[in-house]
Design a protein around this motif. Structure first.
Motif, PDB file in Angstrom:
ATOM      1  N   LEU A  17       1.002  -1.112   0.069  1.00 53.10           N
ATOM      2  CA  LEU A  17      -0.023  -0.017  -0.075  1.00 53.10           C
ATOM      3  C   LEU A  17       0.887   1.170  -0.035  1.00 53.10           C
ATOM      4  O   LEU A  17       0.571   2.094  -0.749  1.00 53.10           O
ATOM      5  N   SER A  18       2.033   1.298   0.659  1.00 50.38           N
ATOM      6  CA  SER A  18       2.800   2.477   0.942  1.00 50.38           C
ATOM      7  C   SER A  18       3.510   2.536  -0.261  1.00 50.38           C
ATOM      8  O   SER A  18       3.858   3.828  -0.846  1.00 50.38           O
ATOM      9  N   ILE A  22       3.078   5.965  -2.719  1.00 53.90           N
ATOM     10  CA  ILE A  22       4.314   6.934  -3.245  1.00 53.90           C
ATOM     11  C   ILE A  22       4.279   6.853  -4.882  1.00 53.90           C
ATOM     12  O   ILE A  22       4.565   7.707  -5.177  1.00 53.90           O
ATOM     13  N   ALA A  23       4.065   5.708  -5.436  1.00 49.74           N
ATOM     14  CA  ALA A  23       4.137   5.746  -6.884  1.00 49.74           C
ATOM     15  C   ALA A  23       2.903   6.629  -7.426  1.00 49.74           C
ATOM     16  O   ALA A  23       3.409   7.327  -8.345  1.00 49.74           O
ATOM     17  N   GLY A  24       1.868   6.427  -6.787  1.00 54.72           N
ATOM     18  CA  GLY A  24       0.728   7.464  -7.468  1.00 54.72           C
ATOM     19  C   GLY A  24       1.070   8.784  -6.963  1.00 54.72           C
ATOM     20  O   GLY A  24       0.913   9.783  -7.997  1.00 54.72           O
ATOM     21  N   GLY A  25       1.827   9.114  -6.101  1.00 51.55           N
ATOM     22  CA  GLY A  25       1.936  10.567  -5.779  1.00 51.55           C
ATOM     23  C   GLY A  25       3.119  10.885  -6.543  1.00 51.55           C
ATOM     24  O   GLY A  25       3.128  12.082  -7.228  1.00 51.55           O
ATOM     25  N   ILE A  26       4.063  10.189  -7.049  1.00 49.13           N
ATOM     26  CA  ILE A  26       5.282  10.483  -7.752  1.00 49.13           C
ATOM     27  C   ILE A  26       4.638  10.748  -9.252  1.00 49.13           C
ATOM     28  O   ILE A  26       4.951  11.773  -9.887  1.00 49.13           O
ATOM     29  N   ARG A  27       3.704   9.967  -9.838  1.00 45.50           N
ATOM     30  CA  ARG A  27       3.214  10.072 -10.832  1.00 45.50           C
ATOM     31  C   ARG A  27       2.210  11.171 -11.086  1.00 45.50           C
ATOM     32  O   ARG A  27       2.234  11.840 -11.999  1.00 45.50           O
TER      33      ARG A  27
END
Length: 68
Positions: A17-18, A22-27
């Motif tokens: 989940l983390s 993180i990947a979603g926020g960076i994208r």
């Protein structure tokens, strides 16, 4: 073995989940790459961690209780 599945499932789920967050926020910030990895790859690894966590907890819950 079933005694290990609950903490394994919890840790794998939280790590997955983390990593997805993180990947979603960076994208969403507009970047496609992070440390040489494509963000979609990191998202798929996170999804795999959550699936591992779900399967581990499912096996733990459906395993019959030991009789002492």
């Amino acid at each position: 073995m079933p005694d290990i599945l609950r903490p394994l499932g919890t840790l794998a789920g939280l790590a997955g989940l983390s990593l997805c967050l993180i990947a979603g926020g960076i994208r969403l910030a507009g970047s496609h790459w992070l440390m040489g990895f494509e963000i979609v790859t990191l998202l798929q690894i996170g999804i795999g961690g959550m699936v591992l966590g779900c399967f581990s907890l499912l096996v733990h819950l459906t395993h019959p209780a030991r009789r002492r």
